[in-house]
Write an enzyme that holds these catalytic residues in place. Structure first.
Site, PDB file in Angstrom:
ATOM      1  CB  ILE A 139      48.786 133.154 100.392  1.00 19.68           C
ATOM      2  CG1 ILE A 139      47.704 132.175 100.840  1.00 19.68           C
ATOM      3  CG2 ILE A 139      48.537 134.533 100.973  1.00 19.68           C
ATOM      4  CD1 ILE A 139      47.785 131.771 102.289  1.00 19.68           C
ATOM      5  CG  PHE A 140      54.475 135.435  97.738  1.00 16.39           C
ATOM      6  CD1 PHE A 140      54.760 136.543  98.531  1.00 16.39           C
ATOM      7  CD2 PHE A 140      55.216 135.224  96.594  1.00 16.39           C
ATOM      8  CE1 PHE A 140      55.770 137.413  98.167  1.00 16.39           C
ATOM      9  CE2 PHE A 140      56.220 136.096  96.234  1.00 16.39           C
ATOM     10  CZ  PHE A 140      56.506 137.190  97.021  1.00 16.39           C
TER      11      PHE A 140
ATOM     12  CD  GLN B 223      49.289 139.207  99.984  1.00 15.11           C
ATOM     13  OE1 GLN B 223      50.514 139.160 100.055  1.00 15.11           O
ATOM     14  NE2 GLN B 223      48.536 139.473 100.999  1.00 15.11           N
TER      15      GLN B 223
ATOM     16  CG  HIS C 295      16.060 155.048  52.939  1.00 11.69           C
ATOM     17  ND1 HIS C 295      15.246 155.222  54.030  1.00 11.69           N
ATOM     18  CD2 HIS C 295      17.286 155.501  53.313  1.00 11.69           C
ATOM     19  CE1 HIS C 295      15.954 155.750  55.016  1.00 11.69           C
ATOM     20  NE2 HIS C 295      17.199 155.921  54.597  1.00 11.69           N
ATOM     21  CD  GLU C 296      20.673 154.662  51.224  1.00  5.21           C
ATOM     22  OE1 GLU C 296      21.209 155.781  51.256  1.00  5.21           O
ATOM     23  OE2 GLU C 296      20.459 153.991  52.260  1.00  5.21           O
TER      24      GLU C 296
ATOM     25  CG  HIS D 196      19.284 159.732  52.472  1.00  6.74           C
ATOM     26  ND1 HIS D 196      18.955 160.540  53.516  1.00  6.74           N
ATOM     27  CD2 HIS D 196      19.213 158.460  52.947  1.00  6.74           C
ATOM     28  CE1 HIS D 196      18.684 159.787  54.576  1.00  6.74           C
ATOM     29  NE2 HIS D 196      18.825 158.515  54.252  1.00  6.74           N
TER      30      HIS D 196
ATOM     31  CG  ASP E 296      18.670 158.134  57.868  1.00  6.39           C
ATOM     32  OD1 ASP E 296      19.895 157.958  57.900  1.00  6.39           O
ATOM     33  OD2 ASP E 296      17.912 157.678  56.977  1.00  6.39           O
TER      34      ASP E 296
END
Ligand code: ATP
Length: 607
Positions: A149-150, A153, A435-436, A439, A511
């Protein structure tokens, strides 16, 4: 690894050790109970066996009177006897109700001529073990339970498990690149720590708290350590999130313990990282919030409680200053606030220099050009780039870190790791290439956008391909035109897919997300919508206040965002339609080579 991470790691280690001790204790308890059970069963079995060989008391008396008993062996303090009968091989056992009465009986028999050999043995230690064991067992179990218990805690309570103390940090202002004004301001704190008397005698009050605001990795922990290092005072640190854990009510007790320790080590620095975890605005709610309030109240009490003799300076760091409770910022608490910005180009080059001190760089490396390419990067990210470059150089068996290794490290940190082994279908390759290329071409035609540095269709991180642009100079303001053109460049990829393949893909999702956020901010934060005007529709916590201008404001915002995006998408398609030859040529080159650098890209534009 950042110092804060190290601190958290060491705490995790301590917690781990505590937990394993607890587990060990539980195992011991289980073993104890198991041994007891086995012993009881064993004893019971022995007893059953012995029962078959036991002589009842009345039978024993009869055997004695019939002169059939040859020898009796007694053990001191025991009522059990070993009885040897005449003409019987096996020894019998008997239990007598009263030793005294039995002894008298034997003596009377001897007087009557019935000689029985009587021996008395001391009790053997071994025989006593079970009885000792059983008498001590309850105490042992109780003791083990108490310790357990100690410990449980203690796991939550011991403040010292959670905070880190460095008697001398060895970090100085020399280790911090850039941030000259901030260092200058903090030198005063170093003076306070070194010679507090000089200031107090003049009637000056030594500041108690300094709040450091800044993005993660901008060097807040480093600065706090450097102050301690320069003043040569202990550095006690703890993270705000560690105050609020596991057991209710412990946050406040940890704050108390932290300051008790600071008082003992004064003059010293107390550093609380992530102060927003405890210092966020107090509420009157229950549960975790109340726990938070208690911890914050304790912190305020402690800070108000320093006397002028106790030279303790509390430094706290946060990247969410808007979350902090106003009470923290009152005079006498964190009344000094310093913003730690991301480094500018000069700062970045200096940070790179500091972190390359212990690295082998080849002659072709220009830290200046890396600083140029890394606008917006924090000190931690720059340190990470240099570390990554050293790893890449080692893997490639270079004798020193080359410029290419550093470029690769920048890409690894920004876009992710190159996935050369990932198999891409021809269809996906074509889609990514268009796609590229979309851009890259679109941004080439937009005056406010920076030049293309590299276009690639090799997957990296989560991206199927990427277009890298040359870094902008450090900018503090972005114009509306620049933001609108950024939207066009972002939608160039989607526009190319639509025009060439007559279909659109999920490849543009990031994007679209980025573009939508920019458009939303333009309308709601930067006042760039003509219809809404220069009005900010976000409150200090980032929530939209649509009702500010009437009930249909949400619709108006939506329409304005849509208008910005639609216009940008139209413009991107228009640019590509006028440059279809370029789009096909660059996409084909990408499919063939997978990567095109700045020079190769510019050739298409006869530059
Ligand atoms: P967090 O908010 O995540 O706690 P932080 O602002 O406290 O981050 P630090 O932990 O101090 O950041 O910085 C991380 C690492 O980045 C440092 O250990 C150091 O290596 C490097 N670094 C950051 N800023 C600088 C700088 N100005 N000069 C030199 N190194 C820096």
């Amino acid at each position: 690894m950042s110092k804060d991470k190290k601190h958290q790691d060491s705490n995790k280690q301590k917690k781990k050790e505590e937990t394993s001790k607890l587990i060990l204790l539980i195992i011991l308890l289980v073993v104890l109970i198991a041994v007891t059970a086995i012993l009881i069963i064993y004893q019971q079995k022995n007893k059953d066996k012995e029962d078959e060989n036991v002589l009842a008391y009345t039978e024993l008396i009869k055997e004695i009177q019939n002169k059939n008993v040859e020898e009796i062996e007694m053990t001191v303090g025991s009522t059990t006897l070993k009885v040897k009968l005449k003409e019987v091989e096996e020894e019998k056992k008997a239990i007598i109700p009263n030793t005294q009465v039995f002894m008298e009986l034997i003596q009377n028999q001897a007087l009557e001529g019935n000689e029985i050999k009587l021996t008395q043995k001391p009790q053997s230690i071994l025989a006593q073990i079970p009885s000792y064991f059983f008498s001590l067992l309850p105490t042992a179990i109780m003791l083990a339970l108490f310790i357990m218990i100690f410990k449980m805690q203690g796991l939550g309570e011991k403040g010292q498990v959670y905070e880190d103390t460095e008697r001398s940090t060895k970090v100085t202002f020399e280790d911090i690149a850039g941030l000259d004004e901030e260092k200058e301001e903090l030198k005063e704190i170093v003076e306070f720590l070194k010679q507090p008397k000089q200031f107090t005698e003049m009637g000056a009050k030594i500041p108690k708290g300094v709040l450091l605001y800044g993005k993660p990795g901008t060097g807040k922990t480093l600065i706090a350590k450097a102050i301690a290092g320069e003043a040569n005072v202990p550095f006690i640190s703890m993270s705000g999130s560690e105050f609020i854990e596991m057991f209710a009510g412990l946050g406040a007790s940890r704050v108390r313990k932290l300051f008790d320790k600071a008082r003992k080590l004064s003059p010293c620095i107390v550093f609380i990282d992530e102060i927003d975890a405890i210092g966020s605005r107090r509420t009157s709610n229950n549960g975790a919030e109340t726990e938070n309030n208690q911890t914050l109240n304790q912190l305020l009490v402690e800070m108000d409680g320093f006397s002028s003799e106790e030279t303790i300076i509390v430094l706290a760091a946060t990247n969410r200053p808007e979350m902090l409770d106003k009470a923290l910022l009152r005079p006498g608490r964190f009344d000094r606030q310093i913003t730690i910005p991301s480094p500018d180009i000069v700062g970045r080059e200096e940070i790179l220099k500091i972190h390359s001190r212990d690295k082998k760089l080849s002659e072709d490396v220009s830290l200046h050009s890396i600083a140029e390419d890394t606008a917006g990067f924090t000190g931690a990210e720059l340190a990470n780039i240099l570390n990554e470059s050293a790893i890449i150089a080692t893997k490639k068996q270079h004798s020193a870190i080359t410029s290419d290794d550093l470029d690769e490290a920048v890409k690894k940190v920004t876009v992710g790791l190159e996935k050369t082994s990932r198999k891409t279908s021809d269809k996906d390759k074509k889609l990514t290439a268009y796609h590229e290329a979309g851009h890259a071409i679109v941004s080439q035609f937009l005056p406010t956008q920076t030049a293309v540095k590299e276009v690639s269709i090799v997957p990296r991180g989560v991206a199927g391909g990427y277009t890298m642009y040359k870094s902008n100079e450090d900018k503090y303001f972005i114009s509306r035109t620049e933001m609108e053109e950024k939207l066009v460049a972002l939608l160039g990829g989607r526009a190319a897919e639509k025009l060439v393949l007559n279909d659109i893909s999920t490849g543009a999702s990031n994007d679209i997300e980025v573009a939508t956020n920019i458009a939303k901010d333009m309308v709601t934060v930067y006042g760039m919508s003509d219809i809404i005007g220069p009005i900010c529709l976000k409150d200090s916590e980032g929530n939209f206040e649509y009702q500010l201008l009437g009930n249909n404001m949400e619709d108006v915002v939506g329409q304005e965002v849509k208008k910005l995006i639609d216009t940008a998408y139209q413009k991107a398609q228009q640019i590509l339609l006028q440059n279809m030859n370029l789009l096909h040529a660059i996409a084909s080159e990408l499919i063939a080579k997978e990567k095109i650098n700045e020079e190769e890209f510019n050739k298409f534009f006869n530059m």
